[in-house]
Scaffold this motif. Structure first.
Motif, PDB file in Angstrom:
ATOM      1  N   LEU A  16       7.498   4.614   1.159  1.00 22.69           N
ATOM      2  CA  LEU A  16       7.100   5.671   0.222  1.00 22.69           C
ATOM      3  C   LEU A  16       8.271   6.049  -0.678  1.00 22.69           C
ATOM      4  O   LEU A  16       8.112   6.218  -1.896  1.00 22.69           O
ATOM      5  CB  LEU A  16       6.613   6.897   0.996  1.00 22.69           C
ATOM      6  CG  LEU A  16       5.270   6.771   1.712  1.00 22.69           C
ATOM      7  CD1 LEU A  16       5.090   7.916   2.716  1.00 22.69           C
ATOM      8  CD2 LEU A  16       4.115   6.769   0.710  1.00 22.69           C
ATOM      9  N   ASP A  44       4.138  13.612   2.454  1.00 23.99           N
ATOM     10  CA  ASP A  44       3.768  12.294   2.985  1.00 23.99           C
ATOM     11  C   ASP A  44       4.943  11.655   3.733  1.00 23.99           C
ATOM     12  O   ASP A  44       4.776  11.089   4.825  1.00 23.99           O
ATOM     13  CB  ASP A  44       3.324  11.370   1.848  1.00 23.99           C
ATOM     14  CG  ASP A  44       1.867  11.558   1.458  1.00 23.99           C
ATOM     15  OD1 ASP A  44       1.262  12.542   1.923  1.00 23.99           O
ATOM     16  OD2 ASP A  44       1.346  10.725   0.700  1.00 23.99           O
ATOM     17  N   ARG A  54       1.648   3.890  -3.098  1.00 23.50           N
ATOM     18  CA  ARG A  54       1.366   5.312  -2.912  1.00 23.50           C
ATOM     19  C   ARG A  54       2.554   6.154  -3.393  1.00 23.50           C
ATOM     20  O   ARG A  54       2.383   7.126  -4.126  1.00 23.50           O
ATOM     21  CB  ARG A  54       1.073   5.589  -1.434  1.00 23.50           C
ATOM     22  CG  ARG A  54       1.018   7.060  -1.032  1.00 23.50           C
ATOM     23  CD  ARG A  54      -0.200   7.758  -1.564  1.00 23.50           C
ATOM     24  NE  ARG A  54      -0.275   9.129  -1.048  1.00 23.50           N
ATOM     25  CZ  ARG A  54      -1.137  10.033  -1.496  1.00 23.50           C
ATOM     26  NH1 ARG A  54      -2.018   9.718  -2.445  1.00 23.50           N
ATOM     27  NH2 ARG A  54      -1.154  11.247  -0.976  1.00 23.50           N
ATOM     28  N   PHE A 103       2.771   5.930  -7.222  1.00 21.87           N
ATOM     29  CA  PHE A 103       1.696   6.700  -7.853  1.00 21.87           C
ATOM     30  C   PHE A 103       2.014   8.195  -7.858  1.00 21.87           C
ATOM     31  O   PHE A 103       1.883   8.872  -8.889  1.00 21.87           O
ATOM     32  CB  PHE A 103       0.383   6.445  -7.113  1.00 21.87           C
ATOM     33  CG  PHE A 103      -0.745   7.351  -7.536  1.00 21.87           C
ATOM     34  CD1 PHE A 103      -1.418   7.147  -8.729  1.00 21.87           C
ATOM     35  CD2 PHE A 103      -1.112   8.423  -6.734  1.00 21.87           C
ATOM     36  CE1 PHE A 103      -2.452   7.991  -9.119  1.00 21.87           C
ATOM     37  CE2 PHE A 103      -2.140   9.272  -7.107  1.00 21.87           C
ATOM     38  CZ  PHE A 103      -2.816   9.056  -8.313  1.00 21.87           C
ATOM     39  N   LEU A 104       2.448   8.718  -6.726  1.00 23.64           N
ATOM     40  CA  LEU A 104       2.744  10.148  -6.646  1.00 23.64           C
ATOM     41  C   LEU A 104       3.908  10.518  -7.566  1.00 23.64           C
ATOM     42  O   LEU A 104       3.883  11.588  -8.203  1.00 23.64           O
ATOM     43  CB  LEU A 104       3.062  10.538  -5.200  1.00 23.64           C
ATOM     44  CG  LEU A 104       1.896  10.460  -4.213  1.00 23.64           C
ATOM     45  CD1 LEU A 104       2.369  10.746  -2.797  1.00 23.64           C
ATOM     46  CD2 LEU A 104       0.782  11.426  -4.616  1.00 23.64           C
ATOM     47  N   THR A 129       0.830  -1.207   0.000  1.00 24.19           N
ATOM     48  CA  THR A 129       0.000   0.000   0.000  1.00 24.19           C
ATOM     49  C   THR A 129       0.863   1.256   0.000  1.00 24.19           C
ATOM     50  O   THR A 129       0.636   2.185  -0.788  1.00 24.19           O
ATOM     51  CB  THR A 129      -0.931   0.008   1.229  1.00 24.19           C
ATOM     52  OG1 THR A 129      -1.818  -1.107   1.151  1.00 24.19           O
ATOM     53  CG2 THR A 129      -1.738   1.301   1.291  1.00 24.19           C
ATOM     54  N   HIS A 130       1.865   1.286   0.854  1.00 21.84           N
ATOM     55  CA  HIS A 130       2.708   2.479   0.950  1.00 21.84           C
ATOM     56  C   HIS A 130       3.656   2.606  -0.244  1.00 21.84           C
ATOM     57  O   HIS A 130       3.890   3.705  -0.742  1.00 21.84           O
ATOM     58  CB  HIS A 130       3.498   2.449   2.259  1.00 21.84           C
ATOM     59  CG  HIS A 130       2.622   2.444   3.480  1.00 21.84           C
ATOM     60  ND1 HIS A 130       1.690   3.430   3.727  1.00 21.84           N
ATOM     61  CD2 HIS A 130       2.523   1.566   4.518  1.00 21.84           C
ATOM     62  CE1 HIS A 130       1.067   3.175   4.864  1.00 21.84           C
ATOM     63  NE2 HIS A 130       1.549   2.043   5.357  1.00 21.84           N
ATOM     64  N   GLU A 142       3.636  16.615  -2.812  1.00 18.70           N
ATOM     65  CA  GLU A 142       2.771  15.764  -1.993  1.00 18.70           C
ATOM     66  C   GLU A 142       3.549  14.569  -1.455  1.00 18.70           C
ATOM     67  O   GLU A 142       3.361  14.158  -0.302  1.00 18.70           O
ATOM     68  CB  GLU A 142       1.582  15.309  -2.839  1.00 18.70           C
ATOM     69  CG  GLU A 142       0.430  14.752  -2.040  1.00 18.70           C
ATOM     70  CD  GLU A 142      -0.801  14.518  -2.903  1.00 18.70           C
ATOM     71  OE1 GLU A 142      -1.681  13.755  -2.453  1.00 18.70           O
ATOM     72  OE2 GLU A 142      -0.871  15.084  -4.015  1.00 18.70           O
ATOM     73  N   LEU A 143       4.420  14.005  -2.286  1.00 20.61           N
ATOM     74  CA  LEU A 143       5.242  12.884  -1.842  1.00 20.61           C
ATOM     75  C   LEU A 143       6.139  13.293  -0.673  1.00 20.61           C
ATOM     76  O   LEU A 143       6.220  12.591   0.339  1.00 20.61           O
ATOM     77  CB  LEU A 143       6.104  12.372  -2.999  1.00 20.61           C
ATOM     78  CG  LEU A 143       7.165  11.336  -2.606  1.00 20.61           C
ATOM     79  CD1 LEU A 143       6.514  10.010  -2.265  1.00 20.61           C
ATOM     80  CD2 LEU A 143       8.206  11.164  -3.711  1.00 20.61           C
TER      81      LEU A 143
END
Length: 379
Positions: A57, A36, A20, A23-24, A16-17, A32-33
């Motif tokens: 991330l 996060d 994420r 995707f960013l 999931t992470h 945004e990354l």
């Protein structure tokens, strides 16, 4: 009979992470990354088995760039005309546009180091072609330049500290400097066992240390993190250093190591950790007897710990962990078939578990793993 979730809770959390971050990056949402990662770092967010969310991330954000290079180097040499630098050059441009932000600098520096390891592999220096060695050193040099402007002491950032520690992969003239850098990282994020494992590996004589330095730092780390891990940090520091090393096994404080196994499971009693420690004891250590009596006695004692770990704690089987344990948890391993790799791990795990319960099975029982652990029932 034992539950074999696919994916496991830990795998789902990590994916999931990572997704994420990927995707960013693909959407060029770098601001945004960075936010996060910074928020995850400040809160020390982690998966159930203590993998930092900030690291996941970051890995996801650079994964496309690194995987492209790994694919080009799949057979050891790049295909003619392969765009080896296109991805990392694009990341460098993003970094300039972001004003060399510290968090983004760590992402780009890690990308350079990941690419460096893709060029080098994990073999002995004498086995690495000169061209590959030059690429390895060039990417590490660039990573060091990117990180040079930032100070761990000033920022108190585990993300920066982890990147600085990773720089030691290219070599370290002073084991004291390496230990000090890892000490700073561990003190900033004591709940993360990853740096302890990495430090122990690098402090072994096959890398940049000595058995005396390894033992000293394992004990010092255990003392500093006793409130978090009990004796567990001693075990984490020794975890990878023991693999395939007769002298390290022979000189191990075995009772302290086993106490650490108990303390780790008392603090993180999830099934990922149970499978990790059971597979490590039974397979990574127990499956690598070398004929050195003193070392093999230690290995046999560690392998026997798999018995109480499985009997007292196991409710699920995680095949990928057992597959990785069979190859010594090599982070640079190339897996051609994830499904085949997992099936091999599952087969080996079931063989080992069946051997642990051979007395019950021989007496006509079958072993059922319940939510409370294994139970022997009449067949």
């Amino acid at each position: 009979m034992i539950a074999c979730p696919n994916p496991t809770a830990e795998e789902t959390a990590r994916d999931t992470h990572q997704m994420r971050g990927q995707f960013l990056a693909r959407q060029d949402r770098w601001t945004e990354l960075v936010e996060d990662i910074r928020l995850a770092e400040d809160a020390r967010r982690a998966t159930p088995s203590a993998m930092p969310v900030a690291d996941l991330l970051s890995y996801g954000a650079r994964s496309d760039v690194v995987l492209a290079v790994e694919h080009a180097l799949f057979d050891g040499r790049p295909a003619r005309g392969a765009p080896m630098l296109r991805g990392i050059e694009a990341l460098e441009e993003v970094l300039v546009e972001a004003g060399n932000d510290m968090i983004l600098s760590t992402v780009v520096a890690h990308a350079h180091m990941d690419i460096a390891w893709a060029w080098r592999g994990t073999g002995w220096d004498s086995q690495v072609p000169r061209r590959n060695r030059d690429a390895f050193e060039a990417h590490f040099d660039r990573a060091r330049d990117i990180l040079a402007r930032f100070s761990v002491a000033e920022t108190q950032s585990p993300t920066l500290a982890a990147a600085k520690c990773a720089l030691h992969g290219v070599g370290c003239d002073q084991s004291d400097r390496l230990a000090a850098d890892y000490e700073a990282l561990i003190d900033l994020a004591p709940g993360n066992p990853g740096p302890m494992r990495a430090m122990g590996n690098f402090l072994s004589p096959r890398w940049f240390g000595s058995y005396q330095k390894l033992e000293l730092e394992a004990r010092r780390t255990a003392a500093r993190t006793q409130d978090v891990w009990g004796a567990g940090a001693y075990t984490w520091v020794m975890f990878d250093a023991l693999s395939g090393d007769d002298a390290a096994c022979a000189n191990l404080d075995l009772e302290f190591f086993v106490e650490g196994l108990h303390d780790i499971l008392a603090r993180t009693p999830n099934q990922h950790m149970v499978n990790l420690l059971a597979a490590y004891c039974a397979h990574t250590i127990g499956g690598n007897l070398t004929g050195c009596d003193t070392a093999d006695q230690t290995r046999a004692r560690i392998a026997a710990c798999a018995g109480w770990i499985v009997r007292n704690h196991m409710t699920e089987l995680h095949p990928l962990i057992w597959a990785h344990a069979a190859v010594g948890f090599d982070n640079n391993l190339t897996v051609k078939s994830a499904r085949g790799f997992a099936l091999a791990g599952q087969k080996e795990a079931l063989r080992i578990i069946a051997d642990l319960f051979k007395r019950e099975i021989a007496s006509g029982h079958r072993i059922i793993f319940t939510a409370d652990g294994p139970v022997a029932e009449p067949s």
